[in-house]
Design a protein around this motif. Structure first.
Motif: not given
Length: 168
Positions: A129-137
């Motif tokens: 269950r793969e995805a690009w993780l983009v963390e916002t701040r």
């Protein structure tokens, strides 16, 4: 954790074995070769396993997942027709980290002061269950996690697992 080169060698062995068995799914891809492995992380940032593309003329037509212990987890074909090779993705991840980041900027409905930052390839729950993780701040603190795939994206508060608990 094994190296990317070792993961590719394990994937090569798996591809050779499937060819030796005469697997019909490989029939359209007699010239397929395993490419450069992509590291897949757990949500806590720890390395988890490798995703190795099966490549034909610069297109990812399949994949192998190789565990941290050099075990072949899965191998498969995602493109079925050599006549439709141009429709196959260039990246085994379906899109690049830069494309994932751009999708969050363009479609993420970011709040005032919310800025996308770190990008890494993860599995959100089970292997596969793969995805690009983009963390916002926002204000220097982690705000949201965007999970971006070729099919779309979803988000939740940073540090929150799919079941509602936090990352340990």
């Amino acid at each position: 954790m094994i190296t990317a080169a070792r993961a590719r060698a394990v994937a090569d062995d798996g591809l050779r074995a499937l060819r030796g068995e005469g697997d019909a799914l490989l029939a359209p891809w007699p010239d397929a070769a395993m490419g450069d492995a992509v590291l897949v992380h757990a949500l806590d940032g720890a390395p988890s396993y490798w995703l190795v593309p099966m490549v034909v003329r610069g297109r990812a037509v399949g994949f192998a997942r190789v565990g941290a212990d050099a075990q072949l987890i899965a191998i498969g074909v995602t493109c079925r027709s050599a006549q439709a090779l141009d429709a196959c993705p260039a990246d085994v991840t379906g899109l690049s980290a830069d494309e994932a980041l751009e999708r969050v900027r363009a479609q993420g409905h970011l709040a005032v002061g919310e800025v996308p930052g770190a990008v890494r390839y993860v599995h959100d729950g089970p292997v596969g269950r793969e995805a690009w993780l983009v963390e916002t701040r926002r204000g220097g603190a982690a705000c949201r996690w965007f999970f971006v795939t070729p099919a779309g994206h979803y988000d939740r508060p940073a540090g929150r697992l799919a079941g509602g608990t936090g990352v340990e």
